[in-house]
Motif scaffolding. Sequence first.
Motif, short mmCIF file in Angstrom:
data_model
loop_
_atom_site.label_atom_id
_atom_site.label_comp_id
_atom_site.label_asym_id
_atom_site.label_seq_id
_atom_site.Cartn_x
_atom_site.Cartn_y
_atom_site.Cartn_z
N LEU A 66 65.88 -9.86 -7.33
CA LEU A 66 65.61 -8.41 -7.34
C LEU A 66 64.55 -8.04 -6.31
O LEU A 66 64.65 -7.00 -5.65
N ALA A 67 63.55 -8.90 -6.14
CA ALA A 67 62.52 -8.66 -5.11
C ALA A 67 63.15 -8.69 -3.73
O ALA A 67 62.79 -7.87 -2.86
N ALA A 68 64.08 -9.60 -3.51
CA ALA A 68 64.78 -9.66 -2.22
C ALA A 68 65.56 -8.38 -1.97
O ALA A 68 65.54 -7.83 -0.87
N ALA A 82 62.54 -14.17 2.74
CA ALA A 82 61.50 -15.00 2.13
C ALA A 82 61.66 -15.00 0.61
O ALA A 82 61.51 -16.05 -0.04
N ALA A 83 61.99 -13.86 0.03
CA ALA A 83 62.22 -13.80 -1.41
C ALA A 83 63.47 -14.59 -1.79
O ALA A 83 63.51 -15.24 -2.84
N ARG A 84 64.48 -14.57 -0.93
CA ARG A 84 65.69 -15.36 -1.19
C ARG A 84 65.37 -16.85 -1.12
O ARG A 84 65.97 -17.65 -1.87
N ALA A 85 64.43 -17.25 -0.28
CA ALA A 85 64.00 -18.65 -0.26
C ALA A 85 63.38 -19.03 -1.60
O ALA A 85 63.62 -20.12 -2.13
N ALA A 86 62.59 -18.12 -2.16
CA ALA A 86 61.97 -18.36 -3.47
C ALA A 86 63.03 -18.43 -4.56
O ALA A 86 62.97 -19.29 -5.45
N LEU A 87 64.00 -17.53 -4.51
CA LEU A 87 65.12 -17.55 -5.44
C LEU A 87 65.82 -18.90 -5.38
O LEU A 87 66.10 -19.52 -6.42
N ALA A 88 66.11 -19.36 -4.18
CA ALA A 88 66.81 -20.64 -4.01
C ALA A 88 65.96 -21.81 -4.50
O ALA A 88 66.49 -22.79 -5.04
N ALA A 89 64.65 -21.72 -4.34
CA ALA A 89 63.78 -22.79 -4.84
C ALA A 89 63.89 -22.91 -6.35
O ALA A 89 64.05 -24.01 -6.89
#
Length: 176
Positions: A66-68, A82-89
């Motif tokens: 949602l942040a992405a 960058a938020a999608r990177a966090a989601l993927a992590a």
Amino acid sequence: MIDLSMTELRAVAGFAAACARPVLAIFEGDRPDDRRPRAAIDAAEAFANGAKRSKSIRDCAWAAQLAARDARDAGQSAASEAARAALAAAGAAFLHPLPNATQVKHILGSAGHAARAVELSTGSSPDAGIAQIAQSHALAPPVVIDVLRRYPPAPSGGGRVGDLIRQLDASLRLNS
């Protein structure tokens, strides 16, 4: 089915979090009051360090998604990646044991989105993305490379992020 131990899942999540953490500054630079991507990376790191794999990790992943979306809708494409990177992590903790190429995104997705975030934050410089992929390659421990090699190569598609994932996938399979 691919045999995956909890130790291996923790290593994959730790690697994914390590790939996402450096670009958190890109997100927080544009959206300093939004802690959702940080929480997703923190959840992935906690799992990697021994916490239970729980619904709260999934909740953090959905919040990062949602942040992405919010960053994308605000025209902040680097922050969105960058938020999608966090989601993927956070999603890496849920790597499935299916011998399916799409599962490679659970292993390398955070690195691909992080590299794209760096590209976008530097004016879409492909060299910056390639340099970020090289940094992610250096972060990959042998156990993650071993897990990666049990899956088929990364699938086609996915735009620039897909290209970056395939570059990292190929380099880890060949040069590690």
